[in-house]
Design a protein around this motif. Structure first.
Motif, mmCIF file in Angstrom:
data_model
loop_
_atom_site.group_PDB
_atom_site.id
_atom_site.type_symbol
_atom_site.label_atom_id
_atom_site.label_comp_id
_atom_site.label_asym_id
_atom_site.label_seq_id
_atom_site.Cartn_x
_atom_site.Cartn_y
_atom_site.Cartn_z
ATOM 1 N N PRO A 122 0.943 -1.198 0.034
ATOM 2 C CA PRO A 122 -0.096 0.054 0.055
ATOM 3 C C PRO A 122 0.742 1.221 0.175
ATOM 4 O O PRO A 122 0.507 2.315 -0.589
ATOM 5 C CB PRO A 122 -0.871 -0.048 1.227
ATOM 6 N N VAL A 123 1.788 1.352 0.741
ATOM 7 C CA VAL A 123 2.807 2.324 0.646
ATOM 8 C C VAL A 123 3.565 2.683 -0.644
ATOM 9 O O VAL A 123 3.587 4.026 -1.058
ATOM 10 C CB VAL A 123 4.073 2.195 1.780
ATOM 11 N N LEU A 124 3.949 1.620 -1.236
ATOM 12 C CA LEU A 124 4.440 1.816 -2.685
ATOM 13 C C LEU A 124 3.640 2.276 -3.435
ATOM 14 O O LEU A 124 3.869 3.408 -4.471
ATOM 15 C CB LEU A 124 5.139 0.282 -2.980
ATOM 16 N N LEU A 125 2.199 2.038 -3.519
ATOM 17 C CA LEU A 125 1.185 2.599 -4.391
ATOM 18 C C LEU A 125 0.891 4.041 -4.079
ATOM 19 O O LEU A 125 0.880 4.982 -4.822
ATOM 20 C CB LEU A 125 0.062 1.684 -4.159
ATOM 21 N N ALA A 126 0.916 4.375 -2.636
ATOM 22 C CA ALA A 126 0.389 5.646 -2.359
ATOM 23 C C ALA A 126 1.507 6.711 -2.646
ATOM 24 O O ALA A 126 1.415 7.768 -3.179
ATOM 25 C CB ALA A 126 0.228 5.685 -0.640
ATOM 26 N N CYS A 127 2.893 6.032 -2.681
ATOM 27 C CA CYS A 127 4.089 7.132 -2.827
ATOM 28 C C CYS A 127 4.190 6.905 -4.537
ATOM 29 O O CYS A 127 5.334 7.781 -4.804
ATOM 30 C CB CYS A 127 5.304 6.319 -2.177
ATOM 31 N N GLY A 128 3.785 6.059 -5.241
ATOM 32 C CA GLY A 128 3.913 6.388 -6.627
ATOM 33 C C GLY A 128 5.178 5.664 -6.892
ATOM 34 O O GLY A 128 5.920 6.212 -7.696
ATOM 35 N N SER A 200 3.589 18.439 -5.807
ATOM 36 C CA SER A 200 2.847 18.218 -6.988
ATOM 37 C C SER A 200 1.286 18.316 -7.015
ATOM 38 O O SER A 200 0.476 18.328 -7.929
ATOM 39 C CB SER A 200 3.281 16.963 -7.592
ATOM 40 N N GLY A 201 0.870 18.587 -5.897
ATOM 41 C CA GLY A 201 -0.510 18.661 -5.731
ATOM 42 C C GLY A 201 -1.113 17.287 -5.372
ATOM 43 O O GLY A 201 -2.295 17.090 -5.809
ATOM 44 N N ARG A 202 -0.475 16.001 -5.652
ATOM 45 C CA ARG A 202 -1.170 14.854 -5.567
ATOM 46 C C ARG A 202 -1.269 14.118 -4.322
ATOM 47 O O ARG A 202 -0.801 14.592 -3.316
ATOM 48 C CB ARG A 202 -0.042 13.966 -6.554
ATOM 49 N N VAL A 203 -2.165 13.313 -4.246
ATOM 50 C CA VAL A 203 -2.542 12.574 -3.328
ATOM 51 C C VAL A 203 -2.351 11.029 -3.452
ATOM 52 O O VAL A 203 -3.060 10.719 -4.579
ATOM 53 C CB VAL A 203 -4.187 12.769 -2.599
ATOM 54 N N GLY A 204 -1.784 10.279 -2.459
ATOM 55 C CA GLY A 204 -1.507 8.916 -2.908
ATOM 56 C C GLY A 204 -2.267 8.043 -2.086
ATOM 57 O O GLY A 204 -2.312 8.259 -0.836
ATOM 58 N N ALA A 220 -11.011 8.457 -4.897
ATOM 59 C CA ALA A 220 -10.681 9.238 -3.727
ATOM 60 C C ALA A 220 -9.436 10.302 -3.879
ATOM 61 O O ALA A 220 -9.649 11.226 -3.486
ATOM 62 C CB ALA A 220 -10.341 8.207 -2.572
ATOM 63 N N GLU A 221 -8.661 9.617 -4.520
ATOM 64 C CA GLU A 221 -7.347 10.411 -4.967
ATOM 65 C C GLU A 221 -7.647 11.761 -5.749
ATOM 66 O O GLU A 221 -7.402 12.782 -5.539
ATOM 67 C CB GLU A 221 -6.139 9.679 -5.529
ATOM 68 N N ALA A 222 -8.596 11.433 -6.770
ATOM 69 C CA ALA A 222 -8.841 12.589 -7.565
ATOM 70 C C ALA A 222 -9.792 13.741 -7.044
ATOM 71 O O ALA A 222 -9.500 14.766 -7.169
ATOM 72 C CB ALA A 222 -9.569 11.888 -8.904
ATOM 73 N N PHE A 223 -10.597 13.081 -6.231
ATOM 74 C CA PHE A 223 -11.608 14.009 -5.589
ATOM 75 C C PHE A 223 -10.856 14.817 -4.503
ATOM 76 O O PHE A 223 -11.172 15.807 -4.498
ATOM 77 C CB PHE A 223 -12.656 13.026 -4.696
ATOM 78 N N LEU A 224 -9.762 14.298 -3.862
ATOM 79 C CA LEU A 224 -9.217 15.115 -2.859
ATOM 80 C C LEU A 224 -8.404 15.931 -3.428
ATOM 81 O O LEU A 224 -8.092 17.148 -3.065
ATOM 82 C CB LEU A 224 -8.590 14.271 -1.753
ATOM 83 N N GLU A 225 -7.755 15.595 -4.812
ATOM 84 C CA GLU A 225 -6.854 16.357 -5.325
ATOM 85 C C GLU A 225 -7.280 17.501 -5.966
ATOM 86 O O GLU A 225 -7.416 18.773 -5.808
ATOM 87 C CB GLU A 225 -6.143 15.677 -6.616
ATOM 88 N N GLY A 226 -8.430 17.291 -6.404
ATOM 89 C CA GLY A 226 -9.721 18.377 -7.093
ATOM 90 C C GLY A 226 -9.800 19.124 -5.922
ATOM 91 O O GLY A 226 -9.956 20.442 -6.407
ATOM 92 N N HIS A 227 -10.410 18.681 -5.090
ATOM 93 C CA HIS A 227 -10.681 19.640 -3.793
ATOM 94 C C HIS A 227 -9.864 20.618 -3.213
ATOM 95 O O HIS A 227 -9.860 21.651 -3.273
ATOM 96 C CB HIS A 227 -11.393 18.970 -2.560
#
Lengths: 293, 801
Positions: A122-128, A200-204, A220-227
């Protein structure tokens, strides 16, 4: 008597050659997954490819904004040496097994097994993160979210080995959390990693033990990034409205594809993910605001 | 010379904190457990286990396995056809199934081969033709009149044991009550999970005698069962228990692999060792029964109990094991904590097609203790009384008789209650901690040894021999098994105290039927009390012999001598003394220095069938306060701190007592929050591994404050009572009470898993009763109870109006 070929290359080039010549041999690093399977009679490998002597795999280094962690770096080393650069990964590593397991088990081994419950995933995913794999012919990188292709299956080719993982250094708050009646020496009931990337304004996000593979909660990522972008929240560092946190948590929970099993029910897992998501966002956003002061 | 084991002062080694005498051996790996043993030519034994919960065996074909190179023997149920069981009334089990299997994991065949891999391979070559039968997985299924009969006999349906007893006039008691309350409870089955997996090595000697080294808590009972099943005279069998790595009851029954290893050794003429895998330990089981309970109690308006009616239904699994005793135990000890003037008990044990249940730490009493303590909390709420006050108002009196004919001697329950309530600050916390945190309280009592042996006989329950060599070396022989609890150290301490020596000075020979006299075994918390008293007897006799020799040399009467610090000295004149070695030399000139001591429990059984269960020469008492932190969102519960007071009578070695108390708390936390033997629909265990069967780790273990209450028991060795099981009992209901205090839910079932807790909280949010627990218990017609006249002086005579 079952015959098993035991291969023990002394260097990375030798390891790749051995892999090419013995595609059926199972790569083994710390042995904390593979040898358990062998001992339980669930795995009958015709060969074992021991990577424990390959020194190149044991190192890590910083390069620009990223850390390259060799596949043979142990959980204990992640905890003691990389908690500043990769805090969520160090936290996840701390929850793996017991001290002897953490001294043997490696990041590359975790990826090789590719269990949906693997704590680092999960961490590797969240960190890209990107997984670096190589064959005797060529080397390539695979984004973490393309690496897990099915339950305990990964994108590794028959002649490839995992050489390392490229992980962006933390530029903002991160968290890793899991739930269960017991949190040591277990397979998590479910887990969640969250990484905020203010630069970068990204959420992982990364979800563990709640689907056939480790999952990202993309909506969820897109929603929060957008907000956050829309409200200029990265700059203003204003508190998040409860409705936003709840919506994010709901989307994380929906992204999961859990099942009922001995460790927890489908319903409990969805619920717990919602709780973990709300808390993780609370902690991380709070940390972000605090750090700015 | 004088030896007064009841003296409470001036003790040299009893009561001092010291490590176990075998601590270094166990820590360094020097101690050789059963699986560490190896012999030249030894074969590896493995068992083939049933894949069906219930099936008829049409045939077993072992020919392909026998043909495999490296396989020396394959045996099936036909080779060990004699049924056995630890209780004389339950001779219902075969080491290898004969014509039917009754649980997934039941042994069907066993092989002996040159190595483990060959043995495993051979198992895969044995083909068993099964005719599957319906699985029976619950009490309701078992009682279904249209369902299948598992044993085809018994008291109808799948009833293994049904009992109904009434002491005093229960109806009158309820009629006199101001409040009559009923509640139902459920306690999940769980298993012991000892760290050492059971192992047995068996070998025939050149003289044709069979020696069996086995990880057992009760070599004597194993000895008897082997003689029966193998059709050998006891004199041709030697049973040795090497150091055992934890038992908790798991190694008290005769386990199938013990018989199989012995039979394979006889068939092959070579040593054979069988060590269970961790998965097999979950099938071997004999652990905590799942029990459903219903209890009805009458109270006066000021909280005094007028009558109690307690009903328990036990899911016994496939075989009898200790189940008849377990059934009685679910009803026996309610009266040891509270004055109950009239009491009715109905108990039922059914067979199901799951691994057999048996004794686990607290044997049959943690489940009813959970129910009774929670029930009293409910009553306290309804009566508007403080839960502690309700217990104190009903507390049993020392040196009294209960309505069901139990003899109470020393009783430190009030002191236990006062100590934990004060140390924990219970009254300042209950109802006052922030939401999510809470405290709970409960009390309990337990036996210091079962009053009767498992099979009827009038021989001593424990014997100890002591032999002294001419240089002064003392060897103590006892049949008791050290299962990690430190019984060998305790016996050494007792003997050393009387002889004026140090425990480490003694040579200890234990648990070997050729060498040591009988001790019934390390179960029912009996060793300190019973073997301890036998050790006092043997050591006192030895001291007398030594004193007579020394007295002659010193020219004083033997009564003038005291044994202290390795000296035998004239009382009041320490210059007139002999060293222990000199005294032994003087005494040896008068004859052999070898003595025997014995212990018989007093006759205590009441005038009714089943009265042998529950009686004990002394009861230990415990009280606990538990503080929890809960997470109302995830349903997780963390036990933060436990205060526990235990009435030990006297701590022979406080370190060992504290270890038993802390171990009990640890085990109770697991049973309260996470442990459960759970099965899939076809009777397959859901997670037979330490990964999926959740036990607490050190991280989940709370901070534990142990308070020892020492009021010497008049019959205990130096006043000592038990510590191995009692302290587990109050902790489980206290955890449940603490969760209630934290979140306002009602907890009538364990384990309190996050899933169950969240479901109760959700029900609460929807305006329903936030309850973890059953709505009812299965119905069963017990019929008229056997009415038993209460003994003289019981609470029945002073029944409230």
């Amino acid at each position: 008597m079952v015959q098993t070929t035991f291969l023990q290359p002394a260097s990375w080039p030798e390891a790749l050659e051995a892999r090419a010549a013995n595609p059926d041999a199972v790569p083994v690093a710390g042995g904390t997954d593979v040898l358990v399977e062998v001992n339980f009679g669930r795995l009958h490998p015709s060969g074992l490819l021991d990577l424990g002597r390959v020194r190149e795999l044991r190192t890590w280094g910083r390069e620009k904004g990223r850390v390259r962690v060799g596949a043979g770096v142990t959980y204990s080393e992640l905890i003691t040496q990389l908690r500043g650069d990769l805090p969520a990964l160090a936290t996840a590593a701390r929850t793996v097994g017991s001290p002897p397991i953490r001294n043997r088990g490696t990041l590359g081994g975790n990826l090789g097994t590719a269990s949906p419950a693997g704590d680092c995933h999960p961490v590797l995913l969240a960190c890209g993160a990107e997984v670096e794999v190589a064959s005797s012919r060529v080397s390539r990188t695979v984004p973490a979210d393309e690496f897990f292709v099915g339950p305990k299956r990964n994108a590794l080719g028959a002649d490839e080995l995992i050489s390392g993982v490229w992980i962006p250094r933390a530029t903002g708050p991160q968290s890793f959390s899991k739930v269960g009646t017991r949190n040591a020496m277990v397979i998590a009931v479910c887990s969640l990693a969250l990484a905020l990337h203010p630069d970068s304004g990204r959420v992982g996000t990364g979800i563990g033990s709640a689907g056939p593979v480790p999952l990202r909660a993309r909506e969820a990522e897109a929603f929060l990034e957008g907000h956050l972008a829309e409200r200029g929240a990265w700059e203003s560092k204003r508190p998040l409205e409860e409705a936003v946190v709840d919506r994010f948590a709901e989307l994380v929970s929906q992204a999961a594809a859990p099942i009922d099993d001995v460790r927890g029910s489908l319903r409990y897992r969805r619920h717990a993910l919602r709780v973990l998501a709300r808390r993780s966002l609370g902690w991380c956003w709070n940390d972000y605001r605090e750090a700015a002061r | 010379m004088t030896v007064d084991p009841s003296r409470t002062d001036d003790l040299a080694v009893v009561g001092t904190r010291r490590p176990k005498i075998d601590a270094m051996a166990r820590l360094t790996g020097e101690a050789r457990y059963a699986d560490d043993l190896s012999m030249p030519g030894m074969l590896v034994g493995r068992q083939l286990r049933s894949i069906h919960a219930h099936a008829r065996i049409r045939s077993v074909d072992t020919s392909r396995a026998e043909a495999l190179p490296g396989v020396v023997a394959v045996i099936t149920g036909r080779d060990v056809p004699i049924a056995y069981g630890v209780l004389p009334v339950s001779q219902d089990e075969n080491a290898l199934a004969v014509d039917r299997v009754r649980y997934v994991g039941e042994p069907v065949a066993a092989v002996a081969a040159v190595d483990e891999e060959t043995a495993e391979q051979a198992l895969r070559l044995v083909s068993v033709d099964y005719e599957p039968l319906p699985a029976v997985l619950s009490i309701e299924d078992a009682l279904d009149p249209s369902g299948v009969l598992i044993h085809g006999e018994g008291q109808g349906a799948n009833v293994h044991k049904a009992v109904a007893l009434e002491f005093g006039d229960v109806d009158a008691g309820f009629a006199a009550a101001d409040l009559v309350r009923e509640d139902v409870f459920s306690f999940a089955g769980n298993t012991h999970a000892p760290l050492e997996q059971p192992a047995t090595l068996a070998a025939l000697g050149g003289d044709g005698r069979l020696t069996v080294w086995s990880a057992t808590q009760a070599p004597h009972y194993l000895h008897r069962a082997l003689a029966r099943v193998l059709e050998l005279p006891s004199s041709r069998i030697r049973v040795v228990a090497p150091p055992v790595g934890g038992g908790f009851g798991a190694k008290t029954d005769i386990l199938p692999h013990e018989v199989a290893a012995a039979k394979l050794a006889m068939v092959t003429g070579r040593p054979v060792k069988i060590t269970l895998t961790r998965e097999e330990v979950f099938h071997s089981h004999r652990g905590r029964h799942p029990v459903q309970m219903w209890v009805r109690t009458g109270f006066t308006s000021d909280g005094r109990i007028t009558a109690m009616h307690f009903r328990s239904l036990l899911d016994g699994g496939a075989y009898g094991s200790f189940g008849v005793a377990s059934t009685y135990y679910t009803g026996a000890l309610q009266t040891t904590t509270y004055r109950i003037p009239a009491y009715r008990f109905e108990g039922l044990r059914v067979f199901t097609t799951k691994p057999p249940c048996g004794p686990k730490r607290g044997h049959g009493t943690p489940q009813p203790r959970f129910a009774v303590e929670r029930h009293l909390d409910r009553a306290a709420e309804e009566l508007g009384l403080d839960p502690v006050e309700l217990r104190l108002r009903n507390a049993v009196e020392p040196f009294s008789r209960t309505v069901n004919h139990l003899r109470i001697t020393s009783c430190g329950m009030r002191a236990c209650i006062e100590e934990v309530v004060s140390a924990s600050g219970y009254h300042g916390k209950k109802g006052h901690l922030p939401r999510g945190r809470g405290v709970g309280f409960a009390v309990s009592a337990y036996l210091s040894g079962a009053g009767l042996p498992i099979y009827w006989n009038d021989m001593p329950q424990s014997e100890v021999h002591i032999k002294v060599d001419r240089g002064g070396g003392v060897t103590v022989f006892s049949g008791a098994t050290d299962i990690g609890q430190g019984s060998t150290s305790t016996l050494a301490t007792i003997v050393a105290e009387i002889l004026g020596l140090q425990p480490e000075d003694l040579a200890m020979v234990t648990a070997d039927t050729d060498l040591t006299p009988v001790d019934l075994g390390s179960y029912s918390s009996r060793v300190t009390f019973m073997a301890g008293n036998a050790a006092i007897d043997a050591a006192s006799k030895l001291a007398r012999l030594v004193a007579e020799g020394a007295a002659q040399r010193l020219g004083v009467p033997p009564e003038e001598l005291v044994f202290r610090g390795g000296q035998v000295a004239v009382r009041g004149d320490p210059r007139k003394s002999l060293s222990w070695a000199q005294a032994v030399r003087a005494a040896s000139a008068r004859g052999a220095l070898m003595t025997s001591g014995v212990y018989w429990a007093p006759e205590m059984a009441g005038p009714y069938r089943g009265s042998g269960v529950g009686i004990s020469p002394a009861y230990s008492y415990s009280a606990a306060v538990v503080e929890v932190a809960t997470d109302p969102e995830t349903g997780e519960v963390s036990v933060e701190e436990v205060w526990i007071a235990h009435d030990i009578g006297r701590a022979i070695n406080p370190v060992l007592v504290q270890g038993q108390v802390e171990g009990s708390v640890y085990m109770a936390v697991g049973e309260a929050l996470m442990e459960e033997q759970s099965f899939r629909r076809q009777g397959v265990h859901r997670g037979p591994s330490l990964l999926d069967y959740k036990l607490p780790t050190t991280l989940e273990t709370p901070k534990i404050h142990t308070i020892l209450i020492e009021e010497p028991d008049p019959e205990g060795p130096f006043g000592a009572k038990e510590a191995g099981q009692g302290p587990l009992l109050p902790v489980i209901p206290a955890v449940a009470a603490a969760v209630e205090d934290a979140l306002g839910v009602v907890v009538h079932e364990v384990p309190i898993t996050p899933d169950r807790l969240l479901r109760a909280l959700r029900a609460g949010h929807r305006g329903k009763a936030p309850v973890i627990g059953p709505a009812s218990v299965p119905s069963f017609e017990f019929g008229e109870p056997e009415r038993v006249q209460p003994p003289v002086g019981s609470p029945a005579e002073v029944a409230v109006p």
